[in-house]
Design an enzyme around this catalytic site. Structure first.
Site, short mmCIF file in Angstrom:
data_model
loop_
_atom_site.label_atom_id
_atom_site.label_comp_id
_atom_site.label_asym_id
_atom_site.label_seq_id
_atom_site.Cartn_x
_atom_site.Cartn_y
_atom_site.Cartn_z
N TYR A 110 0.84 -1.20 0.00
CA TYR A 110 0.00 0.00 0.00
C TYR A 110 0.88 1.26 0.00
O TYR A 110 1.94 1.26 0.64
CB TYR A 110 -0.88 -0.04 1.26
N ASP A 182 -0.52 -7.92 5.71
CA ASP A 182 -1.64 -6.99 5.60
C ASP A 182 -2.75 -7.73 4.83
O ASP A 182 -2.61 -8.00 3.64
CB ASP A 182 -1.19 -5.73 4.85
N LYS A 207 -11.75 -0.30 5.31
CA LYS A 207 -12.14 -0.83 4.00
C LYS A 207 -13.25 -1.88 4.16
O LYS A 207 -14.35 -1.53 4.57
CB LYS A 207 -10.91 -1.40 3.30
C1 LIG Z 1 -6.21 1.64 3.04
C2 LIG Z 1 -5.15 0.64 3.29
C3 LIG Z 1 -4.26 0.83 4.34
C4 LIG Z 1 -4.29 2.04 5.23
O1 LIG Z 1 -5.47 2.11 5.96
P1 LIG Z 1 -6.09 3.50 6.52
O2 LIG Z 1 -7.23 3.01 7.33
O3 LIG Z 1 -6.47 4.31 5.34
O4 LIG Z 1 -5.03 4.15 7.32
C5 LIG Z 1 -3.30 -0.16 4.54
N1 LIG Z 1 -3.23 -1.25 3.76
C6 LIG Z 1 -4.07 -1.45 2.73
C7 LIG Z 1 -3.94 -2.66 1.90
C8 LIG Z 1 -5.06 -0.51 2.46
O5 LIG Z 1 -5.89 -0.71 1.43
#
Ligand SMILES: *Cc1c(COP(=O)(O)O)cnc(C)c1O
Length: 399
Positions: A110, A182, A207
Protein backbone atom coordinates in the site's frame (compact mmCIF):
# COMPACT_ATOMS: atom_id res chain seq x y z
CA UNK A 1 -9.55 -23.70 1.34
CA UNK A 2 -13.11 -24.06 2.63
CA UNK A 3 -14.45 -21.93 5.46
CA UNK A 4 -17.40 -22.60 7.70
CA UNK A 5 -19.52 -20.55 10.05
CA UNK A 6 -17.91 -17.25 9.12
CA UNK A 7 -21.32 -15.65 8.56
CA UNK A 8 -22.49 -16.69 12.02
CA UNK A 9 -19.24 -15.58 13.63
CA UNK A 10 -19.35 -12.19 11.89
CA UNK A 11 -22.72 -11.59 13.52
CA UNK A 12 -22.36 -13.06 17.01
CA UNK A 13 -18.65 -13.15 17.87
CA UNK A 14 -17.05 -10.93 20.46
CA UNK A 15 -20.01 -8.87 21.62
CA UNK A 16 -21.17 -10.59 24.82
CA UNK A 17 -18.76 -9.01 27.29
CA UNK A 18 -19.51 -5.49 26.06
CA UNK A 19 -23.32 -5.67 26.17
CA UNK A 20 -25.04 -3.73 28.94
CA UNK A 21 -28.54 -2.95 30.27
CA UNK A 22 -29.95 -6.00 28.49
CA UNK A 23 -29.36 -4.28 25.17
CA UNK A 24 -28.93 -6.66 22.25
CA UNK A 25 -26.47 -4.28 20.59
CA UNK A 26 -23.09 -3.14 21.90
CA UNK A 27 -23.50 0.36 23.36
CA UNK A 28 -21.23 3.21 22.31
CA UNK A 29 -19.43 4.04 25.54
CA UNK A 30 -18.23 7.60 25.18
CA UNK A 31 -16.83 7.88 28.69
CA UNK A 32 -13.13 8.81 28.65
CA UNK A 33 -12.48 7.33 32.09
CA UNK A 34 -13.97 4.59 34.26
CA UNK A 35 -14.49 5.18 38.00
CA UNK A 36 -13.94 2.91 40.99
CA UNK A 37 -15.31 3.13 44.56
CA UNK A 38 -12.96 0.45 45.77
CA UNK A 39 -9.29 1.58 45.68
CA UNK A 40 -8.02 -1.99 45.71
CA UNK A 41 -10.23 -2.98 42.77
CA UNK A 42 -9.04 0.11 40.87
CA UNK A 43 -5.46 -0.97 41.47
CA UNK A 44 -6.11 -4.56 40.38
CA UNK A 45 -7.70 -3.38 37.12
CA UNK A 46 -4.93 -0.82 36.56
CA UNK A 47 -2.17 -3.42 36.80
CA UNK A 48 -4.14 -5.85 34.64
CA UNK A 49 -4.97 -8.46 37.27
CA UNK A 50 -8.70 -7.88 36.88
CA UNK A 51 -10.79 -7.24 33.75
CA UNK A 52 -12.04 -3.68 33.41
CA UNK A 53 -11.33 -0.28 31.92
CA UNK A 54 -9.37 2.69 33.27
CA UNK A 55 -8.88 5.30 30.57
CA UNK A 56 -10.09 5.56 26.98
CA UNK A 57 -6.68 5.85 25.35
CA UNK A 58 -5.95 2.34 26.64
CA UNK A 59 -9.19 0.38 26.45
CA UNK A 60 -12.93 0.92 26.00
CA UNK A 61 -15.86 -1.57 26.01
CA UNK A 62 -17.08 -0.70 22.49
CA UNK A 63 -13.56 -0.84 21.09
CA UNK A 64 -12.99 -4.14 22.88
CA UNK A 65 -16.03 -5.71 21.17
CA UNK A 66 -14.58 -4.71 17.79
CA UNK A 67 -11.22 -6.25 18.75
CA UNK A 68 -12.90 -9.46 19.88
CA UNK A 69 -14.85 -9.83 16.65
CA UNK A 70 -11.81 -9.46 14.39
CA UNK A 71 -9.79 -11.70 16.73
CA UNK A 72 -12.34 -14.51 16.40
CA UNK A 73 -12.76 -14.07 12.63
CA UNK A 74 -9.00 -14.34 12.15
CA UNK A 75 -8.83 -17.24 14.68
CA UNK A 76 -6.18 -15.39 16.67
CA UNK A 77 -5.18 -15.54 20.31
CA UNK A 78 -5.13 -11.78 20.76
CA UNK A 79 -6.12 -8.52 19.04
CA UNK A 80 -5.69 -4.80 19.39
CA UNK A 81 -7.00 -1.83 17.44
CA UNK A 82 -5.91 1.55 16.09
CA UNK A 83 -7.31 4.84 14.84
CA UNK A 84 -6.50 3.89 11.21
CA UNK A 85 -4.97 1.10 9.17
CA UNK A 86 -1.78 3.14 8.78
CA UNK A 87 -1.60 3.49 12.58
CA UNK A 88 -1.79 -0.31 12.83
CA UNK A 89 1.08 -0.61 10.35
CA UNK A 90 3.30 2.16 11.73
CA UNK A 91 2.77 1.15 15.39
CA UNK A 92 3.54 -2.50 14.61
CA UNK A 93 6.69 -1.67 12.66
CA UNK A 94 7.64 0.91 15.31
CA UNK A 95 7.37 -1.72 18.03
CA UNK A 96 9.60 -4.23 16.30
CA UNK A 97 12.15 -2.34 14.19
CA UNK A 98 15.16 -0.57 15.72
CA UNK A 99 18.34 0.99 14.29
CA UNK A 100 20.48 -1.74 12.78
CA UNK A 101 17.53 -4.07 12.12
CA UNK A 102 16.64 -5.31 8.66
CA UNK A 103 13.15 -5.68 7.19
CA UNK A 104 12.28 -7.51 3.97
CA UNK A 105 9.11 -6.64 2.09
CA UNK A 106 7.71 -6.26 -1.41
CA UNK A 107 7.60 -3.33 -3.81
CA UNK A 108 3.80 -3.34 -4.14
CA UNK A 109 2.70 -2.63 -0.59
CA UNK A 110 0.00 0.00 0.00
CA UNK A 111 1.29 3.51 -0.86
CA UNK A 112 1.45 4.66 2.78
CA UNK A 113 3.27 1.49 3.84
CA UNK A 114 5.69 1.99 0.98
CA UNK A 115 6.43 5.49 2.32
CA UNK A 116 7.29 4.03 5.74
CA UNK A 117 9.74 1.68 4.02
CA UNK A 118 11.31 4.21 1.67
CA UNK A 119 11.17 7.43 3.70
CA UNK A 120 10.82 6.91 7.47
CA UNK A 121 12.57 3.64 8.34
CA UNK A 122 15.80 4.41 6.45
CA UNK A 123 16.07 7.67 8.48
CA UNK A 124 16.11 5.51 11.61
CA UNK A 125 18.86 3.32 10.21
CA UNK A 126 16.59 0.39 9.60
CA UNK A 127 17.72 -1.46 6.50
CA UNK A 128 14.80 -1.95 4.13
CA UNK A 129 14.90 -4.49 1.34
CA UNK A 130 11.97 -4.38 -1.11
CA UNK A 131 11.68 -7.35 -3.47
CA UNK A 132 9.68 -7.71 -6.68
CA UNK A 133 6.19 -8.72 -5.63
CA UNK A 134 5.43 -12.31 -6.55
CA UNK A 135 9.12 -13.18 -7.08
CA UNK A 136 9.21 -15.86 -4.41
CA UNK A 137 12.81 -16.89 -5.02
CA UNK A 138 14.03 -13.30 -4.63
CA UNK A 139 12.12 -12.87 -1.35
CA UNK A 140 13.46 -16.18 -0.02
CA UNK A 141 17.02 -15.21 -0.94
CA UNK A 142 16.75 -11.85 0.84
CA UNK A 143 15.06 -13.36 3.90
CA UNK A 144 17.79 -16.02 4.12
CA UNK A 145 20.35 -13.23 4.61
CA UNK A 146 18.56 -12.52 7.89
CA UNK A 147 15.84 -10.06 8.89
CA UNK A 148 13.86 -9.05 11.95
CA UNK A 149 10.57 -8.62 10.07
CA UNK A 150 9.16 -10.06 6.84
CA UNK A 151 6.25 -7.83 5.81
CA UNK A 152 3.77 -9.00 3.18
CA UNK A 153 0.54 -7.85 1.61
CA UNK A 154 -1.54 -10.13 -0.62
CA UNK A 155 -3.44 -9.43 -2.81
CA UNK A 156 -1.65 -6.12 -3.38
CA UNK A 157 -2.90 -2.69 -4.23
CA UNK A 158 -3.73 -1.99 -7.09
CA UNK A 159 -2.54 -4.78 -9.41
CA UNK A 160 -3.72 -7.57 -7.05
CA UNK A 161 -0.45 -9.51 -7.16
CA UNK A 162 -0.34 -12.65 -5.02
CA UNK A 163 2.38 -13.89 -2.68
CA UNK A 164 2.46 -17.45 -1.33
CA UNK A 165 1.99 -16.84 2.40
CA UNK A 166 2.77 -20.39 3.56
CA UNK A 167 6.00 -20.56 1.58
CA UNK A 168 7.13 -17.10 2.70
CA UNK A 169 6.21 -17.77 6.33
CA UNK A 170 8.44 -20.85 6.24
CA UNK A 171 11.31 -18.75 4.91
CA UNK A 172 10.72 -16.12 7.60
CA UNK A 173 10.53 -18.69 10.41
CA UNK A 174 13.82 -20.24 9.31
CA UNK A 175 15.65 -17.02 10.19
CA UNK A 176 13.51 -16.15 13.23
CA UNK A 177 11.74 -13.23 11.54
CA UNK A 178 8.31 -11.95 12.58
CA UNK A 179 6.06 -12.55 9.56
CA UNK A 180 3.42 -9.85 9.14
CA UNK A 181 0.62 -9.90 6.53
CA UNK A 182 -1.64 -6.99 5.60
CA UNK A 183 -4.91 -8.88 4.96
CA UNK A 184 -7.02 -5.82 4.09
CA UNK A 185 -7.83 -6.83 0.50
CA UNK A 186 -8.71 -10.45 1.26
CA UNK A 187 -10.54 -10.02 4.60
CA UNK A 188 -10.80 -12.98 7.01
CA UNK A 189 -13.69 -14.32 4.91
CA UNK A 190 -11.36 -15.04 1.97
CA UNK A 191 -8.01 -15.67 3.68
CA UNK A 192 -6.62 -16.40 7.16
CA UNK A 193 -2.85 -15.76 7.06
CA UNK A 194 -2.36 -17.07 10.61
CA UNK A 195 -3.48 -20.52 9.40
CA UNK A 196 -0.80 -20.28 6.73
CA UNK A 197 1.99 -19.60 9.22
CA UNK A 198 2.00 -15.79 9.52
CA UNK A 199 2.71 -14.37 12.99
CA UNK A 200 0.72 -11.14 12.78
CA UNK A 201 -2.17 -9.97 10.60
CA UNK A 202 -2.99 -6.32 9.99
CA UNK A 203 -6.23 -4.80 8.69
CA UNK A 204 -7.28 -1.41 7.54
CA UNK A 205 -10.78 -1.80 9.03
CA UNK A 206 -11.68 1.33 7.09
CA UNK A 207 -12.14 -0.83 4.00
CA UNK A 208 -14.01 -4.15 3.82
CA UNK A 209 -14.37 -4.79 7.58
CA UNK A 210 -16.40 -1.63 8.11
CA UNK A 211 -17.67 -1.82 4.56
CA UNK A 212 -19.64 1.43 4.53
CA UNK A 213 -16.92 4.05 4.00
CA UNK A 214 -18.01 5.92 7.12
CA UNK A 215 -15.35 5.09 9.73
CA UNK A 216 -11.55 4.84 9.93
CA UNK A 217 -9.88 2.08 11.93
CA UNK A 218 -7.15 -0.52 12.06
CA UNK A 219 -6.57 -3.88 13.70
CA UNK A 220 -3.72 -6.22 14.56
CA UNK A 221 -4.18 -9.89 15.50
CA UNK A 222 -1.83 -12.74 16.42
CA UNK A 223 -0.21 -14.38 19.42
CA UNK A 224 -0.68 -12.45 22.67
CA UNK A 225 3.07 -12.34 23.17
CA UNK A 226 3.47 -10.43 19.88
CA UNK A 227 0.33 -8.25 19.96
CA UNK A 228 0.68 -6.96 23.54
CA UNK A 229 3.90 -5.01 22.97
CA UNK A 230 2.18 -3.26 20.03
CA UNK A 231 -0.85 -2.48 22.20
CA UNK A 232 1.53 -0.94 24.73
CA UNK A 233 3.28 1.12 22.02
CA UNK A 234 -0.13 2.30 20.75
CA UNK A 235 -1.58 3.16 24.19
CA UNK A 236 1.46 5.37 24.84
CA UNK A 237 1.69 6.86 21.36
CA UNK A 238 -2.04 7.43 21.35
CA UNK A 239 -3.34 6.15 17.98
CA UNK A 240 -6.49 4.86 19.69
CA UNK A 241 -9.65 3.77 17.89
CA UNK A 242 -12.60 6.04 18.75
CA UNK A 243 -15.64 4.29 20.33
CA UNK A 244 -18.05 5.73 17.73
CA UNK A 245 -15.84 4.48 14.91
CA UNK A 246 -15.56 1.11 16.68
CA UNK A 247 -19.36 0.91 16.80
CA UNK A 248 -19.73 1.69 13.09
CA UNK A 249 -17.07 -0.89 12.23
CA UNK A 250 -18.76 -3.48 14.47
CA UNK A 251 -22.10 -2.89 12.81
CA UNK A 252 -20.51 -3.13 9.40
CA UNK A 253 -18.78 -6.38 10.30
CA UNK A 254 -22.09 -8.10 11.01
CA UNK A 255 -22.69 -8.30 7.25
CA UNK A 256 -19.04 -8.96 6.34
CA UNK A 257 -19.60 -12.51 5.15
CA UNK A 258 -22.68 -11.60 3.08
CA UNK A 259 -20.98 -8.59 1.53
CA UNK A 260 -17.77 -10.42 0.68
CA UNK A 261 -19.64 -13.29 -0.98
CA UNK A 262 -21.41 -10.77 -3.18
CA UNK A 263 -18.27 -8.73 -3.83
CA UNK A 264 -16.26 -11.86 -4.76
CA UNK A 265 -18.99 -12.70 -7.22
CA UNK A 266 -19.39 -9.22 -8.67
CA UNK A 267 -15.61 -8.71 -9.06
CA UNK A 268 -15.25 -12.03 -10.88
CA UNK A 269 -18.04 -11.19 -13.30
CA UNK A 270 -16.78 -7.65 -13.92
CA UNK A 271 -13.26 -9.02 -14.55
CA UNK A 272 -14.62 -11.58 -17.03
CA UNK A 273 -16.65 -8.88 -18.76
CA UNK A 274 -13.65 -6.51 -18.99
CA UNK A 275 -11.63 -9.25 -20.71
CA UNK A 276 -14.11 -9.04 -23.60
CA UNK A 277 -13.86 -5.24 -24.01
CA UNK A 278 -11.71 -3.91 -26.90
CA UNK A 279 -10.80 -0.78 -24.94
CA UNK A 280 -9.20 -2.85 -22.19
CA UNK A 281 -5.55 -3.88 -22.45
CA UNK A 282 -5.06 -5.83 -19.25
CA UNK A 283 -7.32 -7.08 -16.48
CA UNK A 284 -5.77 -7.93 -13.12
CA UNK A 285 -7.84 -10.23 -10.89
CA UNK A 286 -6.59 -13.27 -8.95
CA UNK A 287 -9.71 -15.22 -9.92
CA UNK A 288 -8.82 -15.12 -13.62
CA UNK A 289 -6.83 -18.05 -15.01
CA UNK A 290 -4.71 -15.49 -16.85
CA UNK A 291 -3.44 -14.14 -13.49
CA UNK A 292 0.24 -15.03 -12.98
CA UNK A 293 -0.39 -16.56 -9.58
CA UNK A 294 -3.96 -17.79 -9.96
CA UNK A 295 -2.87 -21.23 -8.68
CA UNK A 296 -1.46 -19.80 -5.43
CA UNK A 297 -4.56 -17.66 -4.95
CA UNK A 298 -6.77 -20.73 -5.45
CA UNK A 299 -4.77 -22.58 -2.82
CA UNK A 300 -4.63 -19.96 -0.07
CA UNK A 301 -7.87 -18.03 -0.61
CA UNK A 302 -11.45 -19.26 -0.32
CA UNK A 303 -12.64 -16.36 -2.49
CA UNK A 304 -10.72 -14.01 -4.77
CA UNK A 305 -11.91 -10.73 -3.28
CA UNK A 306 -13.73 -7.63 -4.44
CA UNK A 307 -10.71 -5.79 -5.87
CA UNK A 308 -9.53 -5.75 -9.45
CA UNK A 309 -7.80 -3.34 -11.77
CA UNK A 310 -7.57 -2.84 -15.50
CA UNK A 311 -5.67 -0.69 -17.97
CA UNK A 312 -7.32 1.01 -20.92
CA UNK A 313 -6.21 1.94 -24.42
CA UNK A 314 -5.51 5.66 -24.65
CA UNK A 315 -4.15 5.84 -21.07
CA UNK A 316 -4.93 8.82 -18.85
CA UNK A 317 -7.10 10.50 -21.54
CA UNK A 318 -9.41 7.51 -21.71
CA UNK A 319 -9.56 7.34 -17.90
CA UNK A 320 -10.53 11.02 -17.86
CA UNK A 321 -13.48 10.34 -20.15
CA UNK A 322 -14.52 6.94 -18.86
CA UNK A 323 -14.79 7.38 -15.10
CA UNK A 324 -17.15 10.41 -15.07
CA UNK A 325 -19.60 8.43 -17.25
CA UNK A 326 -20.15 5.73 -14.63
CA UNK A 327 -23.46 6.08 -12.85
CA UNK A 328 -23.08 3.41 -10.18
CA UNK A 329 -19.59 4.15 -8.88
CA UNK A 330 -17.99 6.65 -6.56
CA UNK A 331 -14.82 8.17 -7.90
CA UNK A 332 -12.89 8.21 -4.65
CA UNK A 333 -9.72 7.20 -2.81
CA UNK A 334 -11.27 4.33 -0.94
CA UNK A 335 -12.22 0.69 -1.42
CA UNK A 336 -14.21 -2.13 0.14
CA UNK A 337 -17.51 -0.29 0.54
CA UNK A 338 -21.04 -1.43 -0.38
CA UNK A 339 -20.92 1.04 -3.27
CA UNK A 340 -18.65 0.33 -6.22
CA UNK A 341 -15.62 2.64 -6.13
CA UNK A 342 -13.32 3.45 -9.03
CA UNK A 343 -10.18 5.52 -9.26
CA UNK A 344 -6.91 5.86 -11.12
CA UNK A 345 -4.01 4.56 -9.01
CA UNK A 346 -2.13 7.78 -9.62
CA UNK A 347 -4.75 9.65 -7.58
CA UNK A 348 -5.63 6.93 -5.05
CA UNK A 349 -3.44 4.15 -3.66
CA UNK A 350 -0.17 5.47 -5.07
CA UNK A 351 -0.68 9.23 -5.03
CA UNK A 352 2.34 9.51 -2.71
CA UNK A 353 4.59 8.10 -5.43
CA UNK A 354 6.17 9.81 -8.43
CA UNK A 355 5.23 8.62 -11.96
CA UNK A 356 8.68 6.98 -12.12
CA UNK A 357 8.09 5.13 -8.86
CA UNK A 358 4.69 3.96 -10.11
CA UNK A 359 6.22 2.81 -13.39
CA UNK A 360 8.83 0.86 -11.44
CA UNK A 361 5.98 -0.90 -9.62
CA UNK A 362 4.32 -1.81 -12.92
CA UNK A 363 1.44 0.62 -12.41
CA UNK A 364 0.55 2.25 -15.77
CA UNK A 365 -0.72 5.84 -15.49
CA UNK A 366 -3.92 4.63 -17.19
CA UNK A 367 -4.66 1.93 -14.62
CA UNK A 368 -8.11 1.95 -13.05
CA UNK A 369 -8.70 0.34 -9.69
CA UNK A 370 -12.17 -1.15 -9.33
CA UNK A 371 -13.63 -2.02 -5.94
CA UNK A 372 -16.77 -4.03 -6.63
CA UNK A 373 -19.72 -3.07 -4.47
CA UNK A 374 -22.77 -5.15 -3.67
CA UNK A 375 -25.00 -3.73 -6.43
CA UNK A 376 -26.77 -6.03 -8.89
CA UNK A 377 -24.23 -7.35 -11.37
CA UNK A 378 -26.39 -6.54 -14.43
CA UNK A 379 -26.32 -2.88 -13.42
CA UNK A 380 -22.55 -2.84 -12.87
CA UNK A 381 -21.83 -4.41 -16.25
CA UNK A 382 -24.50 -2.32 -17.98
CA UNK A 383 -22.94 0.77 -16.49
CA UNK A 384 -19.47 -0.12 -17.80
CA UNK A 385 -20.96 -1.00 -21.22
CA UNK A 386 -22.63 2.38 -21.65
CA UNK A 387 -19.49 4.21 -20.45
CA UNK A 388 -17.20 2.40 -22.90
CA UNK A 389 -19.76 2.89 -25.68
CA UNK A 390 -19.78 6.67 -25.12
CA UNK A 391 -15.98 7.08 -25.31
CA UNK A 392 -14.68 9.33 -28.14
CA UNK A 393 -13.44 6.97 -30.90
CA UNK A 394 -10.31 9.04 -31.63
CA UNK A 395 -8.89 8.04 -28.23
CA UNK A 396 -8.95 4.46 -29.45
CA UNK A 397 -7.51 5.17 -32.88
CA UNK A 398 -4.72 7.29 -31.41
CA UNK A 399 -3.85 4.72 -28.77
C1 LIG B 1 -6.21 1.64 3.04
C2 LIG B 1 -5.15 0.64 3.29
C3 LIG B 1 -4.26 0.83 4.34
C4 LIG B 1 -4.29 2.04 5.23
O1 LIG B 1 -5.47 2.11 5.96
P1 LIG B 1 -6.09 3.50 6.52
O2 LIG B 1 -7.23 3.01 7.33
O3 LIG B 1 -6.47 4.31 5.34
O4 LIG B 1 -5.03 4.15 7.32
C5 LIG B 1 -3.30 -0.16 4.54
N1 LIG B 1 -3.23 -1.25 3.76
C6 LIG B 1 -4.07 -1.45 2.73
C7 LIG B 1 -3.94 -2.66 1.90
C8 LIG B 1 -5.06 -0.51 2.46
O5 LIG B 1 -5.89 -0.71 1.43
Amino acid sequence: MKKTNMGTKAIWAGEKDSLAFGATQVPVVHSVSFGYEDMDEWYEVAIGNKKGHIYGRNTNPTVEAFEEKIRILEKAEHATSFSTGMAAISNTLGTYLFPGDRVVSIKDTYGGTNKIFTEFLPKQNVEVCLCDTGDHEAIEAEVAKGCKVLYLETPTNPTVKITDIERMAKAGKAVGAIVIVDNTFATPINQNPLDLGADLVIHSATKFLGGHADALGGALVGAKELVEPVYHYREINGATLDPMAAYLLLRGMKTLSLRIERQNDNAMKVAEYLQTVDWVDDVFYPGLETHTHHDIAKEQMSGFGGMLSFSVKGGVDTVRHLLPKLQFANRAANLGAVETIVGPSRTTSHVECTPEERAAMGIPEGLIRYSAGIEDIEDLIGDLEQAFHALPKELYTNA
